[in-house]
Structure formats: C-alpha cells, structure tokens
Write a protein that holds these residues in place. Structure first.
Motif, mmCIF file in Angstrom:
data_model
loop_
_atom_site.group_PDB
_atom_site.id
_atom_site.type_symbol
_atom_site.label_atom_id
_atom_site.label_comp_id
_atom_site.label_asym_id
_atom_site.label_seq_id
_atom_site.Cartn_x
_atom_site.Cartn_y
_atom_site.Cartn_z
ATOM 1 N N SER A 126 0.818 -1.212 0.000
ATOM 2 C CA SER A 126 0.000 0.000 0.000
ATOM 3 C C SER A 126 0.850 1.261 0.000
ATOM 4 O O SER A 126 0.403 2.323 -0.433
ATOM 5 C CB SER A 126 -0.929 0.010 1.221
ATOM 6 O OG SER A 126 -0.166 -0.044 2.422
ATOM 7 N N GLU A 127 2.065 1.152 0.505
ATOM 8 C CA GLU A 127 3.042 2.242 0.467
ATOM 9 C C GLU A 127 4.424 1.612 0.451
ATOM 10 O O GLU A 127 4.592 0.436 0.753
ATOM 11 C CB GLU A 127 2.888 3.167 1.675
ATOM 12 C CG GLU A 127 3.172 2.477 2.990
ATOM 13 C CD GLU A 127 3.345 3.434 4.160
ATOM 14 O OE1 GLU A 127 3.398 4.656 3.918
ATOM 15 O OE2 GLU A 127 3.455 2.958 5.296
ATOM 16 N N VAL A 128 5.416 2.396 0.106
ATOM 17 C CA VAL A 128 6.787 1.897 0.187
ATOM 18 C C VAL A 128 7.079 1.529 1.643
ATOM 19 O O VAL A 128 6.803 2.306 2.558
ATOM 20 C CB VAL A 128 7.793 2.945 -0.314
ATOM 21 C CG1 VAL A 128 9.218 2.469 -0.060
ATOM 22 C CG2 VAL A 128 7.580 3.221 -1.794
ATOM 23 N N GLY A 129 7.629 0.348 1.850
ATOM 24 C CA GLY A 129 7.956 -0.112 3.194
ATOM 25 C C GLY A 129 6.906 -0.987 3.832
ATOM 26 O O GLY A 129 7.179 -1.660 4.825
ATOM 27 N N ASN B 22 -1.188 -5.812 10.683
ATOM 28 C CA ASN B 22 -2.085 -4.925 9.922
ATOM 29 C C ASN B 22 -2.395 -5.478 8.536
ATOM 30 O O ASN B 22 -2.527 -4.732 7.559
ATOM 31 C CB ASN B 22 -1.474 -3.519 9.785
ATOM 32 C CG ASN B 22 -1.171 -2.881 11.120
ATOM 33 O OD1 ASN B 22 -2.039 -2.767 11.972
ATOM 34 N ND2 ASN B 22 0.075 -2.503 11.336
ATOM 35 N N THR B 23 -2.521 -6.813 8.456
ATOM 36 C CA THR B 23 -2.787 -7.445 7.164
ATOM 37 C C THR B 23 -4.226 -7.221 6.734
ATOM 38 O O THR B 23 -5.159 -7.364 7.527
ATOM 39 C CB THR B 23 -2.484 -8.954 7.249
ATOM 40 O OG1 THR B 23 -1.079 -9.120 7.462
ATOM 41 C CG2 THR B 23 -2.886 -9.678 5.982
ATOM 42 N N ASN B 24 -4.380 -6.883 5.463
ATOM 43 C CA ASN B 24 -5.716 -6.667 4.922
ATOM 44 C C ASN B 24 -5.720 -7.013 3.434
ATOM 45 O O ASN B 24 -4.775 -6.700 2.713
ATOM 46 C CB ASN B 24 -6.137 -5.201 5.108
ATOM 47 C CG ASN B 24 -7.558 -4.957 4.625
ATOM 48 O OD1 ASN B 24 -8.501 -5.575 5.095
ATOM 49 N ND2 ASN B 24 -7.712 -4.055 3.670
ATOM 50 N N HIS B 25 -6.759 -7.709 3.007
ATOM 51 C CA HIS B 25 -6.972 -7.986 1.592
ATOM 52 C C HIS B 25 -8.427 -7.682 1.251
ATOM 53 O O HIS B 25 -9.323 -7.860 2.087
ATOM 54 C CB HIS B 25 -6.712 -9.465 1.253
ATOM 55 C CG HIS B 25 -5.288 -9.896 1.385
ATOM 56 N ND1 HIS B 25 -4.751 -10.351 2.565
ATOM 57 C CD2 HIS B 25 -4.277 -9.935 0.473
ATOM 58 C CE1 HIS B 25 -3.485 -10.667 2.382
ATOM 59 N NE2 HIS B 25 -3.164 -10.427 1.119
ATOM 60 N N GLU B 26 -8.654 -7.235 0.043
ATOM 61 C CA GLU B 26 -10.012 -7.170 -0.481
ATOM 62 C C GLU B 26 -10.541 -8.599 -0.516
ATOM 63 O O GLU B 26 -10.011 -9.450 -1.227
ATOM 64 C CB GLU B 26 -10.004 -6.554 -1.878
ATOM 65 C CG GLU B 26 -11.320 -6.652 -2.622
ATOM 66 C CD GLU B 26 -12.472 -5.971 -1.915
ATOM 67 O OE1 GLU B 26 -13.532 -6.618 -1.779
ATOM 68 O OE2 GLU B 26 -12.304 -4.805 -1.503
ATOM 69 N N GLY C 103 -3.610 -5.257 -5.788
ATOM 70 C CA GLY C 103 -2.704 -4.251 -5.245
ATOM 71 C C GLY C 103 -3.151 -3.716 -3.901
ATOM 72 O O GLY C 103 -4.347 -3.578 -3.643
ATOM 73 N N THR C 104 -2.205 -3.405 -3.044
ATOM 74 C CA THR C 104 -2.309 -2.921 -1.654
ATOM 75 C C THR C 104 -2.601 -4.039 -0.672
ATOM 76 O O THR C 104 -2.559 -3.814 0.544
ATOM 77 C CB THR C 104 -3.367 -1.802 -1.454
ATOM 78 O OG1 THR C 104 -4.675 -2.361 -1.470
ATOM 79 C CG2 THR C 104 -3.252 -0.715 -2.512
ATOM 80 N N GLY C 105 -2.907 -5.260 -1.134
ATOM 81 C CA GLY C 105 -3.207 -6.351 -0.229
ATOM 82 C C GLY C 105 -1.977 -6.821 0.516
ATOM 83 O O GLY C 105 -0.850 -6.704 0.037
ATOM 84 N N GLY C 106 -2.204 -7.395 1.704
ATOM 85 C CA GLY C 106 -1.112 -7.951 2.488
ATOM 86 C C GLY C 106 -0.847 -7.165 3.749
ATOM 87 O O GLY C 106 -1.674 -6.367 4.195
ATOM 88 N N PRO C 107 0.321 -7.366 4.358
ATOM 89 C CA PRO C 107 0.630 -6.654 5.595
ATOM 90 C C PRO C 107 0.859 -5.177 5.353
ATOM 91 O O PRO C 107 1.117 -4.741 4.226
ATOM 92 C CB PRO C 107 1.915 -7.336 6.081
ATOM 93 C CG PRO C 107 2.558 -7.859 4.842
ATOM 94 C CD PRO C 107 1.422 -8.251 3.927
ATOM 95 N N ASN C 108 0.744 -4.421 6.414
ATOM 96 C CA ASN C 108 1.097 -3.000 6.384
ATOM 97 C C ASN C 108 2.007 -2.739 7.578
ATOM 98 O O ASN C 108 1.572 -2.272 8.630
ATOM 99 C CB ASN C 108 -0.154 -2.118 6.443
ATOM 100 C CG ASN C 108 -0.897 -2.085 5.131
ATOM 101 O OD1 ASN C 108 -0.542 -1.337 4.224
ATOM 102 N ND2 ASN C 108 -1.928 -2.897 5.008
ATOM 103 N N TYR C 109 3.271 -3.097 7.391
ATOM 104 C CA TYR C 109 4.234 -2.941 8.473
ATOM 105 C C TYR C 109 4.615 -1.472 8.616
ATOM 106 O O TYR C 109 5.048 -0.845 7.651
ATOM 107 C CB TYR C 109 5.494 -3.752 8.179
ATOM 108 C CG TYR C 109 5.298 -5.251 8.073
ATOM 109 C CD1 TYR C 109 4.612 -5.955 9.054
ATOM 110 C CD2 TYR C 109 5.825 -5.961 7.001
ATOM 111 C CE1 TYR C 109 4.453 -7.329 8.974
ATOM 112 C CE2 TYR C 109 5.681 -7.344 6.915
ATOM 113 C CZ TYR C 109 4.986 -8.020 7.895
ATOM 114 O OH TYR C 109 4.839 -9.378 7.801
#
Length: 549
Positions: A46-49, A460-464, A540-546
């Motif tokens: 969802s963002e770099v990193g 912070n994992t999220n998927h559609e 796109g943007t799915g997965g963890p948000n570390y």
C-alpha cells in the motif's frame, strides 16, 4: 476494456532495497551525463515499506557508495552497534556465551547499524523521487510482457475489481501495460515473476537449488532499565533440535525497543514441527525473556529468506531484464545480512543498463556487462568467500559446520580449497508423519507467547476479500489425499499466519485456505512437499502494512 500502456526506459518491480538502489543509481548517472531517463518503480504494498521485513543489522557499505552524504541527508541509520553477544542455547534454561574468536568473523558487527529497513526504504524512495523516479505503490506486477523475439518487454499490473470467481465487478479496472527497454525484477525472496523467469530462461541451470529459511520478527517496547541501545544478541541451538538449522536474534534499537526473532531453515525434516511455535518457545528462554519481561509486543511479521548463497545464485541476466537482490538470492547468510548485498546488486544492474542505454541500445538485449561488473565487485568476492557456509552447516551439522566456518572465515578468509554443495531440495526433506516424533507445544501465555491470529492482527494485514484467491493449487485434491495422509498436512504448521486449516464439516474434513490472513511470506510456495501451491500477487495494496519493520 483495453489496457492502457505506458512506455519507460526502465521499469523496476519492487520498492525494496535492491529496486530503489537501482532506481537511484540510474538517475544519478543520468544527471551526471545530462541525459533524460524515464524510470518507474511498481510496488505491490500500500506504500513503500509496507511489505518490508528484515532483522535488521545493516552494513552501510552500499549506502556509503550510493549516498556518501547519507548522514547529512537524514538517513534513518542512527543506532550504531555497540555490543555483540553470541550464545549457544544448550537447553531451555541454559546458555554458553561464545568468545569472539570462536565464531566466524562474518558474525561480528563493528561499524554496522540496527535499523528498520522499512524506514530505510521509505528514505530511499524519497531520494529516488527527488531524482525524478516515478513510484507507483499499490500496483502489483502480475505478468511479464514478452516481446515477439522472446525478450522481456515490461510487465502488466494486476487487474482490480474481480470477484472470487474472476468475474468483473462494477469497480473493475484492467491492469496497465508498463513497457520498458529494460525491466529489473526486485520482488524480494521467491518473487512469483522471478520464479517464472528463472524457469522460462533456465537461469538456474547447473546451479545448486536455492535454499530458504523462514524468519520471524517482533518489535517490543521494553522497560528502559533493561534496554541497552546498540546491543546485538545472536543465538544458536535451542529451541531447534540438532536436525534443524537456524538461529535467533535480539537487537536493541532506539526508543527502548528491541527487535526479536527466529530463523528456521526450511530444510527441516519433521512435518510436525511448527516454526511459529518454535519462535514462541524461543522467547521463554531466560537469555531472551530477561529483556522482554514487563514489555509489550507492538508488531509481528514473518517472511521467507533465500539463503543458498553463491552456489545457488542463478544467472541474473536475460534478454531485456535483470534479476536482483533477494529475487535472485544475493543474501550473505554467513553474515545473516542481505540488505547491503541487495543494494549493491541493484546498483550494478543500474550501471549495466545505463551503459547500454547511453550507447544507443534500444533495449531487449542481454546485458553481458552486468556479469563483468558483478565479477569485478566486492559483492562477488563476498558471496564467493562465504560459498561454503550454508552447505557446511547442512553437511556437518550446527557444531562441526560452525567449527569449519570459523576456521575458514577467521584464518583463511573463505579461501580454503573446498567447494561444498547442497543439492537437496528443501521441500523434499520432510519425513513421513508416521516416522517423525509428534511435538507438543505449550499453549501461549499471552505474555511472551501468542497465537497466530493475534499475531496477524499486529501485522495490519488486509486484503479485499471478494477477489480471486492468490494461493493457487495445481490439484485441489492433493492437500487431503496426499499431504494429510503422508505428512499430516504440514501447511497447518509451517504457515505463520493461519492461512491453511483442516476443518471438520458435516461432509467430513476439508482443506480451507484463509487467504485474507496471508502475510506474503511465500513459505507455502517453498515448503509444500507436493509443490502444489503457487503464490501469486493478490490485488494491489493487499497484504501486511508494516509501519517500521
């Protein structure tokens, strides 16, 4: 709807350390030569990193080359290593501290920094954008574009707005074609396009197979009185048995935080072993517990790491493209470090591409100059001189393998005239469940040890949810008819996120995939004994948000 198409000089897949270093180096060279380049980086997070997870102790060698003034520019390398403790855990309550001379010098960390690689990548992305690179977060590279002559011509980003059956929803947006003269694949370990390219172009022909580990990491806020900023702790031995390689770490970062983790080689034999549960056990050892007691866990993550080293490194060039960083497997496992080597491989790729483009090449050619630059670089020397590290551990075991590596590295600089090879396949090492001891793991106490679902929550994992499953089974019957019968379906245990379950239903036992839990570690793609699971990028943007892993 037709796909839109955009043309670039260079498309880079993945905004990790190798991809961003390649982007920065390309634009630095373009500015020095007063040339225009169009370079873009696509990033599935969802963002770099957001998808970056690493221990991490960073050796600044590549950063010094890429940005000699990184301190003045405010790079997030602020916690210099001040202490280096290495322990052999020879039981759940005992440990032996190893003197420095008795461990390979590659394990020493003088001059290195404890960092969040997620934050380092965010900083590199800022520098890249200042130099003129376009970065597209939230776009997963889904397909490789092959030109009519067979060369790589770019990538296609994933379609957005498909339902679970692959039908177009009202929100459907087709992926875009990003065409390029050269494409750099920097997806990280076991990238699904890198895996395809290695097979398509036979890049691993004549090489040892790649070997992998799964690495866990948690960030803890701890009691300030227990915090020793700059202290690096590494461990070998317990909780892993003598047939399972790996080791643990605990790094004292800034702001009264510690990074704690365990690496488990995916060549383990016992199908009843759970790497996640081994990590939970690890935190109860007194040498680790002493720092965590009274603290609070604030983040969790896991991902696979390529650790085959020099002998498993595939050919990195093909017509129109290069494979860099952990997508190729450039980690130096003897140092337990891969960020400085990933950065250097990206920089070398950038040099080879820029030389070709500035000489008038229209792309699509194979960049033989990369191999020349690589072999003339410190990266080649470093990987070559540690080529026996992993194979020796597998061949002789942790103790004698460690002894060999200590002698080889400390007294001969990795130049002993031996070439050990490990041609085994990680997924093929599992014994039958009936031939392996069942391991009884204690229930988590909620203080030092935790369950999978509460851990995934911290990632912070999220998927559609209404999208095609990105965990593809070649044969949907194999989990129950083969893996369950022979290996007690190890996916239930090797997955660190509770994605795979055997559930009791009115119709009997069923294999269930909770793909929304996936933290993109790729372990299932590697360790499945039937090689039945293929991980591909989700929407796109799915997965963890570390935030800062």
């Amino acid at each position: 709807m037709e796909r839109e198409s955009m043309e670039f000089d260079v498309v880079i897949v993945g905004a990790g350390p190798s991809g961003l270093s390649a982007a920065c180096k390309l634009m630095q060279q373009a500015q020095e030569k007063d040339q225009e380049l169009m370079v873009c980086v696509v990033e599935k997070g969802s963002e770099v990193g957001a998808h970056i997870l690493s221990g991490a102790v960073l050796e600044p060698r590549s950063m010094n080359e890429l940005f000699p003034d990184w301190k003045e520019k405010g790079a997030p390398l602020t916690t210099e290593v001040k202490g280096d403790d290495i322990y052999l855990l020879n039981g759940e309550d005992s440990a032996i501290k190893l003197p420095g001379f008795s461990v390979p010098k590659t394990m020493h960390n003088d001059g290195n920094y404890i960092v969040s690689m997620g934050n380092v990548c965010r900083w590199l992305a800022e520098r890249a954008e200042e130099l003129g690179v376009e970065i597209f977060p939230g776009f997963a590279a889904q397909e490789v574009i092959y030109n009519e002559n067979g060369s790589v011509g770019g990538i296609i980003t994933g379609d957005m707005g498909l339902d679970a059956e692959g039908n177009e929803k009202d929100s459907f947006m087709p992926g875009m074609e990003l065409r390029a003269k050269y494409t750099v694949f920097a997806e990280g370990c076991r990238g699904h396009l890198g895996k395809e390219l290695i097979s398509h172009f036979k890049l691993d022909e004549g090489k040892s197979p790649q070997h992998y580990g799964i690495g866990f990491k948690e960030i803890w806020d701890i009691d300030p009185e227990k915090h020793q900023e700059g202290l690096v702790v590494h461990t070998a031995g317990w909780p892993l048995d003598s047939d399972t390689n790996g080791g643990g770490y605990l790094y004292h970062a800034e702001n009264n935080q510690v990074f704690v983790g365990l690496i488990v080689d995916l060549s383990y034999e016992n199908p009843h072993l759970s790497p996640f549960e081994e990590f939970q056990r690890y935190k109860h050892h007194p040498k680790i517990k002493q720092y965590l007691d009274g603290g609070k866990r604030v983040s969790y993550g896991a991902r696979a790491m390529a650790k085959g080293g020099f002998n498993s490194l595939p050919k990195q060039t093909m017509p129109g493209a290069l494979l860099v960083g952990c997508d190729a497997g450039t980690i130096n496992y003897a140092k337990i470090k891969g960020n400085h080597t990933a950065m250097k491989s990206g920089m070398l790729a950038a040099e080879a591409i820029f030389d070709a483009l500035s000489s008038g090449c229209e792309g699509g050619k194979e960049l033989g100059s990369y191999e020349t630059k690589y072999k003339a670089s410190w990266l080649y020397d470093e990987l070559y001189n540690t080529r026996n590290f992993g194979p020796a551990m597998h061949k002789f075991g942790t103790f004698w393998g460690g002894a060999y590596n200590t002698v080889d590295q400390n007294f001969f600089g990795g130049k002993l005239p031996f070439n050990f090879k490990d041609d085994s396949l990680d997924h093929a090492q599992l014994k039958l469940a009936s031939e392996a001891p069942v391991i009884q793991y204690a229930k988590p106490d909620g203080v030092l040890s935790f369950d999978r679902l509460s851990s995934v929550f911290l990632s912070n994992t999220n998927h559609e949810e209404e999208q095609p499953c990105h965990l593809k089974l070649a044969d949907a019957t194999i989990p129950m008819t083969v893996n369950l019968e022979k290996y007690a379906e190890p996916a239930q245990r090797y997955c660190p996120a509770g994605v795979y379950e055997i559930q009791e239903t009115e119709e009997g036992e069923q294999f269930v995939i909770n793909s929304q839990n996936c933290i993109h570690c790729k372990t299932c793609d590697i360790k499945d004994p039937s090689q039945n699971i293929t991980w591909v990028a989700p929407e796109g943007t799915g997965g963890p948000n570390y935030p800062n892993m």
